[in-house]
Design an enzyme around this catalytic site. Sequence first.
Site, PDB file in Angstrom:
ATOM      1  N   ARG A  62     -37.238  31.273 -24.193  1.00  0.00           N
ATOM      2  CA  ARG A  62     -36.878  30.573 -25.426  1.00  0.00           C
ATOM      3  C   ARG A  62     -36.822  29.062 -25.278  1.00  0.00           C
ATOM      4  NH1 ARG A  62     -31.637  33.299 -27.601  1.00  0.00           N
ATOM      5  NH2 ARG A  62     -31.271  32.957 -25.388  1.00  0.00           N
TER       6      ARG A  62
ATOM      7  N   LYS B 123     -34.339  47.908 -15.497  1.00  0.00           N
ATOM      8  CA  LYS B 123     -33.132  48.674 -15.787  1.00  0.00           C
ATOM      9  C   LYS B 123     -32.110  47.749 -16.444  1.00  0.00           C
ATOM     10  CE  LYS B 123     -29.703  48.258 -12.428  1.00  0.00           C
ATOM     11  NZ  LYS B 123     -28.811  48.608 -11.393  1.00  0.00           N
TER      12      LYS B 123
ATOM     13  N   ASP C 278     -37.154  51.409 -11.016  1.00  0.00           N
ATOM     14  CA  ASP C 278     -35.920  51.589 -10.261  1.00  0.00           C
ATOM     15  C   ASP C 278     -36.277  51.050  -8.882  1.00  0.00           C
ATOM     16  OD1 ASP C 278     -33.926  52.442  -8.527  1.00  0.00           O
ATOM     17  OD2 ASP C 278     -33.396  54.087  -9.844  1.00  0.00           O
ATOM     18  N   HIS C 279     -35.797  49.856  -8.572  1.00  0.00           N
ATOM     19  CA  HIS C 279     -36.359  49.176  -7.400  1.00  0.00           C
ATOM     20  C   HIS C 279     -36.095  49.942  -6.101  1.00  0.00           C
ATOM     21  CE1 HIS C 279     -32.329  47.425  -7.050  1.00  0.00           C
ATOM     22  NE2 HIS C 279     -32.601  47.319  -5.773  1.00  0.00           N
TER      23      HIS C 279
ATOM     24  N   LYS D  58     -38.584  50.745  -2.139  1.00  0.00           N
ATOM     25  CA  LYS D  58     -38.167  50.480  -0.753  1.00  0.00           C
ATOM     26  C   LYS D  58     -38.936  51.372   0.206  1.00  0.00           C
ATOM     27  CE  LYS D  58     -33.480  49.081  -1.933  1.00  0.00           C
ATOM     28  NZ  LYS D  58     -33.542  47.692  -1.551  1.00  0.00           N
TER      29      LYS D  58
ATOM     30  N   GLU E  15     -21.580  48.468  -2.257  1.00  0.00           N
ATOM     31  CA  GLU E  15     -21.786  47.028  -2.449  1.00  0.00           C
ATOM     32  C   GLU E  15     -20.549  46.288  -1.967  1.00  0.00           C
ATOM     33  OE1 GLU E  15     -24.363  45.946  -6.094  1.00  0.00           O
ATOM     34  OE2 GLU E  15     -22.820  47.309  -6.799  1.00  0.00           O
TER      35      GLU E  15
ATOM     36  N   ASP F 128     -24.472  51.878 -14.110  1.00  0.00           N
ATOM     37  CA  ASP F 128     -25.204  50.820 -13.414  1.00  0.00           C
ATOM     38  C   ASP F 128     -25.916  51.342 -12.161  1.00  0.00           C
ATOM     39  OD1 ASP F 128     -25.885  48.030 -13.172  1.00  0.00           O
ATOM     40  OD2 ASP F 128     -24.454  47.872 -11.522  1.00  0.00           O
TER      41      ASP F 128
ATOM     42  N   HIS G  11     -30.178  54.681  -9.191  1.00  0.00           N
ATOM     43  CA  HIS G  11     -30.433  54.663  -7.739  1.00  0.00           C
ATOM     44  C   HIS G  11     -29.953  55.936  -7.034  1.00  0.00           C
ATOM     45  CE1 HIS G  11     -31.354  50.672  -8.756  1.00  0.00           C
ATOM     46  NE2 HIS G  11     -30.177  50.123  -8.571  1.00  0.00           N
TER      47      HIS G  11
ATOM     48  N   LYS H 156     -18.151  48.810  -5.908  1.00  0.00           N
ATOM     49  CA  LYS H 156     -18.217  47.376  -5.633  1.00  0.00           C
ATOM     50  C   LYS H 156     -17.017  46.959  -4.801  1.00  0.00           C
ATOM     51  CE  LYS H 156     -21.008  45.635  -9.371  1.00  0.00           C
ATOM     52  NZ  LYS H 156     -22.042  45.106  -8.492  1.00  0.00           N
TER      53      LYS H 156
HETATM   54  N1  LIG Z   1     -30.871  39.522 -12.149  1.00  0.00           N
HETATM   55  C1  LIG Z   1     -31.054  40.556 -11.380  1.00  0.00           C
HETATM   56  O1  LIG Z   1     -30.952  40.498 -10.146  1.00  0.00           O
HETATM   57  C2  LIG Z   1     -31.434  41.889 -11.995  1.00  0.00           C
HETATM   58  C3  LIG Z   1     -31.549  43.016 -11.159  1.00  0.00           C
HETATM   59  C4  LIG Z   1     -31.957  44.232 -11.711  1.00  0.00           C
HETATM   60  C5  LIG Z   1     -32.241  44.308 -13.071  1.00  0.00           C
HETATM   61  N2  LIG Z   1     -32.096  43.208 -13.873  1.00  0.00           N
HETATM   62  C6  LIG Z   1     -32.422  43.348 -15.290  1.00  0.00           C
HETATM   63  O2  LIG Z   1     -33.420  42.382 -15.630  1.00  0.00           O
HETATM   64  C7  LIG Z   1     -33.238  41.929 -16.955  1.00  0.00           C
HETATM   65  C8  LIG Z   1     -33.100  40.396 -16.945  1.00  0.00           C
HETATM   66  O3  LIG Z   1     -31.953  40.033 -16.218  1.00  0.00           O
HETATM   67  P1  LIG Z   1     -31.646  38.524 -15.790  1.00  0.00           P
HETATM   68  O4  LIG Z   1     -30.495  38.595 -14.851  1.00  0.00           O
HETATM   69  O5  LIG Z   1     -32.875  37.831 -15.355  1.00  0.00           O
HETATM   70  O6  LIG Z   1     -31.164  37.899 -17.178  1.00  0.00           O
HETATM   71  P2  LIG Z   1     -30.955  36.355 -17.535  1.00  0.00           P
HETATM   72  O7  LIG Z   1     -30.824  35.526 -16.315  1.00  0.00           O
HETATM   73  O8  LIG Z   1     -29.870  36.302 -18.548  1.00  0.00           O
HETATM   74  O9  LIG Z   1     -32.329  35.940 -18.246  1.00  0.00           O
HETATM   75  C9  LIG Z   1     -32.647  36.312 -19.560  1.00  0.00           C
HETATM   76  C10 LIG Z   1     -34.001  35.749 -19.932  1.00  0.00           C
HETATM   77  O10 LIG Z   1     -34.301  36.166 -21.264  1.00  0.00           O
HETATM   78  C11 LIG Z   1     -34.700  35.036 -22.024  1.00  0.00           C
HETATM   79  N3  LIG Z   1     -34.307  35.217 -23.410  1.00  0.00           N
HETATM   80  C12 LIG Z   1     -33.094  35.601 -23.883  1.00  0.00           C
HETATM   81  N4  LIG Z   1     -33.142  35.653 -25.232  1.00  0.00           N
HETATM   82  C13 LIG Z   1     -34.390  35.293 -25.609  1.00  0.00           C
HETATM   83  C14 LIG Z   1     -35.054  35.157 -26.841  1.00  0.00           C
HETATM   84  N5  LIG Z   1     -34.445  35.413 -28.000  1.00  0.00           N
HETATM   85  N6  LIG Z   1     -36.329  34.761 -26.834  1.00  0.00           N
HETATM   86  C15 LIG Z   1     -36.975  34.478 -25.680  1.00  0.00           C
HETATM   87  N7  LIG Z   1     -36.419  34.616 -24.478  1.00  0.00           N
HETATM   88  C16 LIG Z   1     -35.137  35.000 -24.432  1.00  0.00           C
HETATM   89  C17 LIG Z   1     -33.961  33.900 -21.397  1.00  0.00           C
HETATM   90  O11 LIG Z   1     -34.661  32.717 -21.720  1.00  0.00           O
HETATM   91  P3  LIG Z   1     -33.877  31.352 -22.181  1.00  0.00           P
HETATM   92  O12 LIG Z   1     -32.709  31.281 -21.240  1.00  0.00           O
HETATM   93  O13 LIG Z   1     -34.900  30.317 -21.999  1.00  0.00           O
HETATM   94  O14 LIG Z   1     -33.444  31.592 -23.549  1.00  0.00           O
HETATM   95  C18 LIG Z   1     -34.082  34.242 -19.918  1.00  0.00           C
HETATM   96  O15 LIG Z   1     -35.355  33.851 -19.445  1.00  0.00           O
HETATM   97  C19 LIG Z   1     -32.016  42.664 -17.475  1.00  0.00           C
HETATM   98  O16 LIG Z   1     -32.450  43.834 -18.134  1.00  0.00           O
HETATM   99  C20 LIG Z   1     -31.258  43.044 -16.213  1.00  0.00           C
HETATM  100  O17 LIG Z   1     -30.450  44.186 -16.392  1.00  0.00           O
HETATM  101  C21 LIG Z   1     -31.705  42.007 -13.349  1.00  0.00           C
END
Ligand SMILES: NC(=O)c1ccc[n+]([C@@H]2O[C@H](COP(=O)([O-])OP(=O)(O)OC[C@H]3O[C@@H](n4cnc5c(N)ncnc54)[C@H](OP(=O)(O)O)[C@@H]3O)[C@@H](O)[C@H]2O)c1
Length: 511
Positions: free
Chosen positions: A60, A168, A197-198, A202, A236, A255, A260, A360
């Site tokens: 965004r 996920k 499911d990462h 592995k 964790e 979660d 997993h 956790k």
């Molecule tokens: N982080 C991890 O390690 C991890 C691990 C496993 C799974 N996941 C999963 O991966 C997904 C993403 O997680 P995350 O931690 O990366 O989330 P995050 O850091 O909150 O990132 C969200 C992303 O979505 C974009 N976004 C939000 N609203 C938007 C909109 N209306 N239009 C366009 N872009 C938008 C944000 O862009 P802007 O900020 O530019 O708006 C940002 O790039 C989730 O489903 C989470 O459960 C994450």
Amino acid sequence: MPNSNAATNCIVNPKKVAPAAAIIFGATGDLTHRKIVPAFYHLAKNGLLPDGFVIMGFARRPKSDDEFRKDLKEALDKFSHTKPIDEDVWAKLSQHIYYFQGDLPDAESYRKLNEKLKGLPEASIIQGNYLFYLATSPNYFNIVAQNLSEAGLATGSPDQMRRLIVEKPFGEDLASAKELNKSLQAAFPEKNIFRIDHYLGKETVQNLLYFRFANSIYEPLWNRRYIDHVQITVAEKVGVEGRGGYYDTAGASRDMLQNHLFQLLTITAMEPPASLDAESIRDEKVKVLKSIPTPRPEELAKSAVRAQYGGGFIDKKAINAYRQEEKVSPNSLTETYVAVRFEIDNWRWAGVPFYLRTGKALTKQFTEINIVFNRPPSVLFAAAGEAHLRRNSLRIRIQPNEGITVNFNAKTPSKSAAQLVDMKFTYQGGFTDYLPEAYERLIIDALVGESTLFTRSDETEEAWRLVDAVHAAWDLQTVENLPLYACGSMGPVESDLLLERDGRHWVSPKD
Ligand SMILES: NC(=O)c1ccc[n+]([C@@H]2O[C@H](COP(=O)([O-])OP(=O)(O)OC[C@H]3O[C@@H](n4cnc5c(N)ncnc54)[C@H](OP(=O)(O)O)[C@@H]3O)[C@@H](O)[C@H]2O)c1
């Protein structure tokens, strides 16, 4: 002697990646920085991406292509699991990285995205082959799939690739998972949907299939006649660490258990598949889940333990009690620890309990499967005071210190006493090959259309059926507080009692 493999890349997939564009929704987010971009970099470094492979970020906030590339490079420097970064590889990859500013719910953004993709300098190379990656909050999964479909991006000509990777969590219960499956399948055929499911990416999890089905010594023992019970632990060390908002709506069962732990359970318990193709393997995994009858609430009142971490210290770092964490309700009944006992009602496993636990703020970060065998008869050694010889077990360490340990009773030198000793294989000691990160393997598989290591729609739904049953049982209990466990412990006393009631105990973690 460690085995060495002269090949430069060790991500075994004989199919070649076609030139394509990976479009990442959520490209400025944590997951893109932490996992996705390092994975693409390592694929490029290992020569697995074709020339002109495009990465298009969609998010965004306003950003130029160059600013986006700079952000990703900073993320790569921070999160890459190999250092130093090969600047030549990055320079070559990053010249094909672009940024698109759009709003996920806005249909017009996708029409413009389509135009941008068609106008890329690499358009004639990538020929409309697109891999869409949903790295956004899950409440956007539906709408992105629908918008891609309406913009004509979800289906191409028969020889064009149009695939969707979904992160996920996949739903929050059975009903929402069904709904999500329905709306994704309205946009993409099931064979083009890749639910991540990462854990399946592995190497050590994939090795379970080799360990079981490429050897003749254990498979004859892999059943109720020889195995007393199975333990699966995903521990964790960290608390919720700023993710309280999401976590408080999910908890350990949604979660971790739903995905997993059930993935590890199905691979441990499945029958040999008819072949190694995706559908044969996934059919067998689903059969395992289908063989677990939905437990009744009164059974689950005894066999499903939940708890929350109290405050304390881990590695001298203060950790708040869960209810005091940021964005967590002070009256929260969300579990940060769950332990459940399931039984698989089939010919191989009837009567063998599978104990699953995850939490956790525990003692250490590790994932392992313990296969605990029946107690050996003590007839010969009872007279020497060994009335209860200890059980043999197999410790399959998924992470860290990946490997497999077999333990057995040996004579203690100079004594008439048995002692359990370890026979140990470690990946690090056994192989010198490059050990890829899970996301590398999964992304390459999605690019070549190989879906074995992704979760099929019926698999996610069967897992939710069981997690829903646990929640239904908990919802019948009127409680104001959950049992607490100390930070840095291995969980609540109730979890130990779950096994002690059956005359068993959790295998204690080793390094
Ligand atoms: N982080 C991890 O390690 C991890 C691990 C496993 C799974 N996941 C999963 O991966 C997904 C993403 O997680 P995350 O931690 O990366 O989330 P995050 O850091 O909150 O990132 C969200 C992303 O979505 C974009 N976004 C939000 N609203 C938007 C909109 N209306 N239009 C366009 N872009 C938008 C944000 O862009 P802007 O900020 O530019 O708006 C940002 O790039 C989730 O489903 C989470 O459960 C994450």
